[in-house]
Write a protein that holds these residues in place. Structure first.
Motif, mmCIF file in Angstrom:
data_model
loop_
_atom_site.group_PDB
_atom_site.id
_atom_site.type_symbol
_atom_site.label_atom_id
_atom_site.label_comp_id
_atom_site.label_asym_id
_atom_site.label_seq_id
_atom_site.Cartn_x
_atom_site.Cartn_y
_atom_site.Cartn_z
ATOM 1 N N UNK A 21 6.383 -22.335 -1.621
ATOM 2 C CA UNK A 21 5.780 -23.585 -2.061
ATOM 3 C C UNK A 21 5.358 -23.479 -3.514
ATOM 4 N N UNK A 22 4.847 -24.583 -4.110
ATOM 5 C CA UNK A 22 4.444 -24.569 -5.515
ATOM 6 C C UNK A 22 3.383 -23.512 -5.801
ATOM 7 N N UNK A 23 3.553 -22.805 -6.894
ATOM 8 C CA UNK A 23 2.613 -21.737 -7.255
ATOM 9 C C UNK A 23 1.222 -22.278 -7.538
ATOM 10 N N UNK A 24 1.145 -23.527 -7.960
ATOM 11 C CA UNK A 24 -0.142 -24.098 -8.295
ATOM 12 C C UNK A 24 -0.926 -24.600 -7.099
ATOM 13 N N UNK A 25 -0.399 -24.440 -5.896
ATOM 14 C CA UNK A 25 -1.065 -24.939 -4.693
ATOM 15 C C UNK A 25 -1.496 -23.790 -3.793
ATOM 16 N N UNK A 26 -2.654 -23.984 -3.129
ATOM 17 C CA UNK A 26 -3.122 -23.087 -2.062
ATOM 18 C C UNK A 26 -3.236 -21.624 -2.515
ATOM 19 N N UNK A 27 -3.578 -21.420 -3.768
ATOM 20 C CA UNK A 27 -3.750 -20.052 -4.288
ATOM 21 C C UNK A 27 -2.510 -19.196 -4.040
ATOM 22 N N UNK A 28 -1.339 -19.825 -4.091
ATOM 23 C CA UNK A 28 -0.097 -19.096 -3.758
ATOM 24 C C UNK A 28 0.210 -18.004 -4.783
ATOM 25 N N UNK A 29 -0.069 -18.253 -6.025
ATOM 26 C CA UNK A 29 0.189 -17.231 -7.044
ATOM 27 C C UNK A 29 -0.622 -15.966 -6.743
ATOM 28 N N UNK A 30 -1.893 -16.146 -6.420
ATOM 29 C CA UNK A 30 -2.746 -14.996 -6.107
ATOM 30 C C UNK A 30 -2.275 -14.298 -4.841
ATOM 31 N N UNK A 31 -1.881 -15.090 -3.833
ATOM 32 C CA UNK A 31 -1.424 -14.496 -2.573
ATOM 33 C C UNK A 31 -0.172 -13.650 -2.787
ATOM 34 N N UNK A 32 0.729 -14.127 -3.607
ATOM 35 C CA UNK A 32 1.947 -13.367 -3.894
ATOM 36 C C UNK A 32 1.622 -12.069 -4.630
ATOM 37 N N UNK A 33 0.744 -12.171 -5.621
ATOM 38 C CA UNK A 33 0.379 -10.987 -6.397
ATOM 39 C C UNK A 33 -0.279 -9.935 -5.510
ATOM 40 N N UNK A 34 -1.165 -10.371 -4.623
ATOM 41 C CA UNK A 34 -1.853 -9.432 -3.726
ATOM 42 C C UNK A 34 -0.882 -8.806 -2.728
ATOM 43 N N UNK A 35 0.065 -9.597 -2.233
ATOM 44 C CA UNK A 35 1.043 -9.065 -1.280
ATOM 45 C C UNK A 35 1.941 -8.027 -1.942
ATOM 46 N N UNK A 36 2.349 -8.283 -3.153
ATOM 47 C CA UNK A 36 3.199 -7.323 -3.866
ATOM 48 C C UNK A 36 2.426 -6.038 -4.160
ATOM 49 N N UNK A 37 1.168 -6.186 -4.489
ATOM 50 C CA UNK A 37 0.353 -5.014 -4.789
ATOM 51 C C UNK A 37 0.165 -4.130 -3.558
ATOM 52 N N UNK A 38 0.186 -4.758 -2.391
ATOM 53 C CA UNK A 38 -0.038 -4.020 -1.146
ATOM 54 C C UNK A 38 1.250 -3.500 -0.514
ATOM 55 N N UNK A 39 2.387 -3.847 -1.059
ATOM 56 C CA UNK A 39 3.673 -3.459 -0.453
ATOM 57 C C UNK A 39 3.845 -1.946 -0.433
ATOM 58 N N UNK A 40 4.356 -1.425 0.677
ATOM 59 C CA UNK A 40 4.595 0.011 0.819
ATOM 60 C C UNK A 40 5.941 0.240 1.503
ATOM 61 N N UNK A 41 6.619 1.328 1.160
ATOM 62 C CA UNK A 41 7.896 1.637 1.818
ATOM 63 C C UNK A 41 7.670 1.915 3.316
ATOM 64 N N UNK A 42 8.633 1.455 4.116
ATOM 65 C CA UNK A 42 8.533 1.654 5.565
ATOM 66 C C UNK A 42 9.674 2.563 6.036
ATOM 67 N N UNK A 43 10.534 2.036 6.897
ATOM 68 C CA UNK A 43 11.575 2.899 7.465
ATOM 69 C C UNK A 43 12.973 2.402 7.143
ATOM 70 N N UNK A 44 13.633 1.759 8.149
ATOM 71 C CA UNK A 44 15.023 1.382 8.001
ATOM 72 C C UNK A 44 15.252 0.200 7.088
#
Length: 587
Positions: free
Chosen positions: A459-482
């Motif tokens: 959705x639009x980055x300017x809505x629902x704090x989406x920009x912040x949510x994306x940044x936080x999700x990327x910061x928390x990303x970790x390698x998994x398995x397959x």
């Protein structure tokens, strides 16, 4: 007896006094002759100087077309004084050329070949603004410090009713994007039927006012009171959103490279039409004054938004490569242009020069200039111009990010996943608010019953704090398995088709470094799933970035080709190649 001299004898005369008299006469003659000779020599020297014993020297001047007529008039006045410099008679010739053309010729000049299409190589160059000097690739082309001979602010030429509406409440440069994009912005200001601002952004040869107006918008949005706009400010989402919004919603001009002059003329012709294609044009105050005639003054006015004022400052730059006579002549001409009587000629033509009187033969008001805007450096100005000519397109893109174990491999100072999430976060930071982005992460068992996790809805980055949510999700990303790529891609594609956003490019951006290792998953099944989900009325393209060697590159190529997407391979996540690919597919 003594004898006496006879009465008939002759008495002798002494020769000494005669010799003295002759010598005195000769001395007087010599002195008189010397003074005569010296007077003759002085006269001959004066005559030689007046006749320019070393010949004639031509001073070549190239000036911006809008100021060239005044410069030419004063250059002739200067030549009429019969200036002699270093025993050479100086004559001034003035050519008119756009700064863009002169910059191109100077940058291409090897010292042996000059592009005569812009006139002779100038000894003195007067471009429209100091920003033109920053475009020169060789800084030593200009000798000394250029001196501004006149200024004129960049304003908006608008119908008088629009000027009144904009003046009715505070309107700054930062307000222009909203006035441009809101369909009823002028109606909301009390002009029924006028729609939005419809600010044209000409990009023709004389489009310097467009560039400076855009810089004023960027500076105001960035909170830089006087400028200049910095690269860091330009990379913020707010500035890019504002400039892209201004550009995307600008009237479509024909031809695409129409000049500011022609745009201004067209606007004036339809100034009383509420449904006109163009309601506003950025131009210099002097250009508007020169263009308007008679009854047009009653229909058109100027409007200067609040904030730092962009100006054209016409620097007189003496160029290297001139001989000593030409350099001295150029300096004398610049000084001549600034004398009070001569400076008034610039003011009579509509330019601003301190100590002069502005024209009174017009109802146009000449507002106080306030604080001038400091121009951005050349790279930043070029980036802004690129946004205007190729505005960032509003997209609806879902990022599908591989978080398999191989993404933990070290590349440079970080892992592949760390480098990738950092590049994605940087791009998200500068993507306009109106662009739609989302994030899916996948590996093997990230979801409850699936290998993927729809982390942030698209959705639009300017809505629902989406920009912040994306940044936080990327910061928390970790390698998994397959790496269950095929099934994750098929699911993401189906979701994008089901949630198609009309009026913009819809896409999936897959970033992966390995092969699909889900047991029983095949290339044929993936292609079949993509074909089944595809719908011509809701097209979604699949773009793929592969990191390092990838044995399934042919499969990704087939998927991209069938959906109208593209595949990019980067050798490593550490370096500019990955950033450039992400930028390409998300803007």
């Amino acid at each position: 007896m003594g004898e006496h001299r006879g009465a008939g004898g002759v008495r002798g005369v002494s020769k000494g006094p005669l010799i003295v008299l002759v010598l005195v006469a000769l001395l007087v003659a010599v002195v008189f002759g010397w003074f005569q000779l010296r007077e003759r020599i002085d006269k001959q020297a004066d005559q030689a100087a007046g006749m320019c014993v070393e010949g004639e020297s031509v001073l070549h001047v190239t000036a911006e077309p809008d100021i060239a007529p005044v410069v030419e008039t004063l250059a002739q006045k200067f030549s009429d004084t019969d200036p002699v410099i270093r025993d050479r008679c100086v004559r001034v010739e003035v050519a008119s050329a756009q700064a863009r053309a002169v910059v191109g010729a100077l940058n291409a000049d090897s010292g042996e070949q000059w592009d005569d299409s812009v006139g002779p190589r100038p000894n003195l160059w007067i471009p429209g603004g100091s920003s033109a000097l920053t475009e020169l690739e060789q800084p030593d082309v200009v000798a000394g410090e250029p001196h501004s001979i006149a200024v004129t602010p960049i304003v908006l030429a608008v119908p008088r009713v629009v000027a009144a509406a904009l003046s009715a409440e505070p309107t700054g440069w930062q307000d222009l994007p909203a006035l441009q994009s809101t369909p009823t912005s002028l109606e909301d200001r009390g002009l029924p039927g006028w729609g939005s601002l419809r600010l044209a952004l000409p990009i023709g040869p004389d489009s310097a006012p467009t560039g400076m107006a855009v810089q004023a918008v960027a500076a105001a949005v960035a909170g830089a009171p006087t400028g200049p706009v910095t690269p860091e400010q330009l990379d913020t989402a707010s500035v890019r959103t504002a400039v892209a919004t201004l550009s995307r919603n600008a009237p479509v001009l024909e031809p695409s490279d129409i000049t500011t002059s022609d745009s201004l003329t067209g606007m004036i012709e339809h100034a009383e039409d509420a449904d006109a294609t163009v309601h506003a044009v950025p131009a210099t105050e002097q250009q508007i004054y020169r263009t308007l005639h008679d009854d047009e003054f009653a229909r058109v006015d100027t409007f200067l938004p609040s904030g730092a004022t962009p100006v054209a400052d016409y620097p007189a730059a003496i160029l290297t490569g001139s001989d000593e006579t030409q350099s001295r002549a150029a300096a004398q001409l610049v000084e001549f242009l600034g004398t009070p009587d001569n400076a008034q000629l610039f003011a009579d033509a509509g330019f601003r020069v301190p100590g002069t009187t502005l024209p009174t033969d017009t109802p146009l008001e000449f507002p106080d200039l306030g604080t001038p805007l400091v121009p951005a450096d050349r790279p930043t100005a070029t980036d802004l111009e690129h946004i205007v000519t190729s505005p960032i397109e509003d997209r609806a893109t879902t990022i599908l990010l591989d978080e398999s174990q191989s993404m933990a491999d070290q590349e440079g100072a970080d892992t592949r996943l760390g480098n990738t999430t950092a590049a994605l976060a940087a791009q998200i930071e500068k993507t306009p608010d109106t662009s739609s982005l989302g994030l899916w992460e996948y590996s093997q068992d990230l979801g409850e019953d699936a290998p993927y996790l729809a982390t942030v809805s698209t959705g639009p980055l300017g809505e629902n704090d989406r920009r912040q949510a994306l940044t936080e999700a990327l910061d928390a990303a970790e390698p998994a398995t397959g790496s269950w790529t095929y099934s994750s891609l098929a699911a993401a594609y189906q979701t994008a088709v089901d949630n198609y956003v009309p009026g913009r490019t819809n896409s999936i951006l897959l970033i992966t470094d390995g092969v699909d290792d889900q047991e029983g998953s095949t290339r044929a099944e993936l292609l079949s799933a993509i074909a089944e989900a595809s719908d011509e009325s809701t097209p979604v393209q699949i773009d793929v970035i592969t990191i390092g060697e990838n044995q399934t590159a042919s499969t990704f190529g087939a998927v991209a080709e069938r959906t109208g997407g593209t595949v990019r391979n980067v050798d490593s996540s550490d370096g500019p190649a990955l950033t450039e690919a992400i930028t390409e597919f998300s803007s």
